[in-house]
Scaffold this active site. Structure first.
Site, PDB file in Angstrom:
ATOM      1  N   GLU A   1       0.887  -1.176   0.000  1.00 35.24           N
ATOM      2  CA  GLU A   1       0.000   0.000   0.000  1.00 35.24           C
ATOM      3  C   GLU A   1       0.916   1.214   0.000  1.00 35.24           C
ATOM      4  OE1 GLU A   1      -3.417   0.177   0.116  1.00 35.24           O
ATOM      5  OE2 GLU A   1      -3.762  -1.983   0.125  1.00 35.24           O
ATOM      6  N   CYS A  54      -2.185   9.495   2.511  1.00 38.03           N
ATOM      7  CA  CYS A  54      -1.761   8.918   1.223  1.00 38.03           C
ATOM      8  C   CYS A  54      -2.761   9.208   0.106  1.00 38.03           C
ATOM      9  CB  CYS A  54      -1.555   7.421   1.359  1.00 38.03           C
ATOM     10  SG  CYS A  54      -3.010   6.571   1.971  1.00 38.03           S
TER      11      CYS A  54
END
Ligand code: NAD
Length: 456
Positions: free
Chosen positions: A212, A246
């Site tokens: 991720e 993010c």
């Protein structure tokens, strides 16, 4: 933590997995229930740690860290039993008579490596998915958010048997040492740079990985968009956790014709959400450390159009708008802070091409009232996931998988996708004694015809 201590934990986890203790979903459920209860019990400690590490307010901490973690546990408590059962599938005629099914099996010993920006949620959610699917987990949280890492250790020790889920505290050295061990699955959340190292190390042991990662997430604003509403939702997504998210919109990519009007709307919205003096707003998070603060400051040159004030003492930087183009310094890498570049386009085809000329983003957002424009960006750009007319909320659903592609990641998790990520499905065909003889030697013209009839 000493290497010897880490090796002992790894060995204990291997033994725990081979004991088969977590084979029954009922055992996993008990562990998840304990985790849920203990998160509630330690709620205040978690808030305090998030305040110390990032100056997150209680509301923001609940909304983006605890609340999401609790709801992932509830989801697994509700659906995990069903997911853990064998899945019957249709048997092809050529195998007749037989039953075909898939057995969901845990990979075994999982390593979870987490970052500092949502240090609680990004540690707990993968643990929940991995535990629900029957794995053991070693968590290596970030050394950059030490207070949360310490609370995570206490929480895990309180909730899980040793050998089932354990925490290894430490930084790069400990993480590298862990990566040298033979895990059955590695789940990494962090930068693209370290993700590459993780993948290389995992390859040594043929270990599957989920990565991720990060990158620059474009936020497209078309001329048909509701500018007031777009500004409100972009300001929310961008300045949450002071931009250290993010999936935060990295930059606004808007139609040249609405740029000035839109900038005014964003300015008004920043004041509405954070006040005229955001640096004095106690619920506005800070940059995680001096290094990040300095990186952000380096973007603040003569291109600032709003905000830009910094307070070195508290490591805070105002929500800031800067005017940029694709050659600007701010457009070369993920920003990961409270600075929002505004870049413009004149032509939608060119905008799509430009986005596709960059590494594939983790998220993409489109603000537009036109279905045609929405579909154009959704279909023609490659990206992990995103929203139409909103930002970041797609990650807050256990019904949607979350992950990137290529430079922004490999694989997904959350909800059923998370269960599947940590599960190997054994494919089984179960046969009785009745047999169709055409596959056996000696072959004949008739057998050949029958085989061709079944397999076409
Ligand atoms: P990072 O890659 O520096 O660190 C992540 C983890 O890796 C930490 O636990 C750290 O101790 C470890 N680590 C660091 N260097 C290492 C090395 N050389 N060898 C082995 N391990 C090492 O990331 P970060 O700074 O903590 O987080 C910020 C990045 O993470 C941003 O790029 C952001 O976009 C990304 N991120 C992605 C997601 C997502 O879900 N896709 C979520 C949050 C953050």
């Amino acid at each position: 933590m000493e290497n010897q201590e880490i090796l002992e934990i790894v060995e204990k986890q291997r033994m725990f997995h081979s004991s088969g203790k977590m084979r029954a979903f009922s055992e996993r459920k008990k562990a998840l229930k304990r985790l849920y209860k203990n998160i509630k019990l330690k709620e205040k400690d978690i808030y305090e740690a998030l305040k110390k590490d990032l100056n997150k307010s209680e509301v923001e901490s609940y909304m983006s860290e605890l609340g999401l973690s609790l709801s992932e546990i509830r989801f697994m408590l509700r659906h995990g039993k069903r997911y853990s059962k064998n899945k019957r599938v249709i048997t092809p005629l050529a195998h007749f008579p037989a039953k075909s099914y898939k057995i969901p099996c845990p990979y075994g010993n999982v390593l979870v490596i987490s970052p500092w920006n949502y240090p609680f949620m990004l540690s707990i959610e993968p643990i929940v998915d991995a535990v629900a699917s029957g794995n053991t987990v070693i968590l290596k949280p970030s050394e950059i958010s030490p207070n949360v890492s310490q609370v995570l250790k206490e929480l895990i020790e309180l909730s899980f048997e040793r050998g089932h889920v354990d925490v290894v505290l430490g930084g790069k050295e400990e993480c590298s040492f862990l990566l040298d061990q033979d895990f059955d699955y590695i789940f990494f959340t962090g930068s693209t740079r370290v993700g590459k190292i993780v993948r290389q190390k995992a390859t040594e042991h043929f270990t599957p990985v989920t990565l991720e990662l990060g990158g620059k997430c474009p936020c497209v604003v078309d001329k048909s968009a509701d500018l007031k509403l777009s500004a409100r939702r972009i300001v929310f997504g961008k300045f949450l956790n002071a931009g250290q998210t993010c999936v935060a919109p990295d930059y606004v990519y808007c139609d040249e014709s609405i740029k000035d009007k839109f900038i005014e709307e964003i300015k008004a919205e920043i004041i509405r959400q954070y006040g005229k003096e955001p640096l004095k707003n106690n619920s506005y998070p800070r940059l995680v450390n001096q290094k990040q603060f300095n990186v952000m400051k380096s973007f603040l040159k003569d291109n600032v159009i709003f905000g830009g004030k910094c307070d070195e003492g508290s490591l805070k930087i105002e929500p800031t708008l800067i005017e940029s183009d694709f050659d600007s310094e701010s457009m070369q890498d993920e920003i990961f802070g409270p600075i929002l570049p505004i870049v413009t386009f004149n032509n939608i085809d060119m905008a799509v091409k430009k986005i596709n000329s960059y590494p594939k983003p983790l998220a993409l957002y489109v603000f537009s009232k036109s279905e045609k424009v929405q579909q154009k960006f959704l279909r023609e750009c490659d990206f992990g996931g995103g929203c139409i007319n909103d930002t970041i909320i797609h990650i807050a659903s256990s019904k949607l998988g979350f992950g990137g592609l290529k430079q922004s990641g490999i694989g997904e998790y959350h909800g059923k996708t998370g269960f599947d990520t940590f599960t190997h499905y054994k494919s089984i065909v179960k046969r009785g004694s009745l047999d169709l003889p055409m596959r056996y030697h000696p072959y004949s013209e008739l057998k050949y015809k029958i085989i061709k009839m079944f397999l076409k």
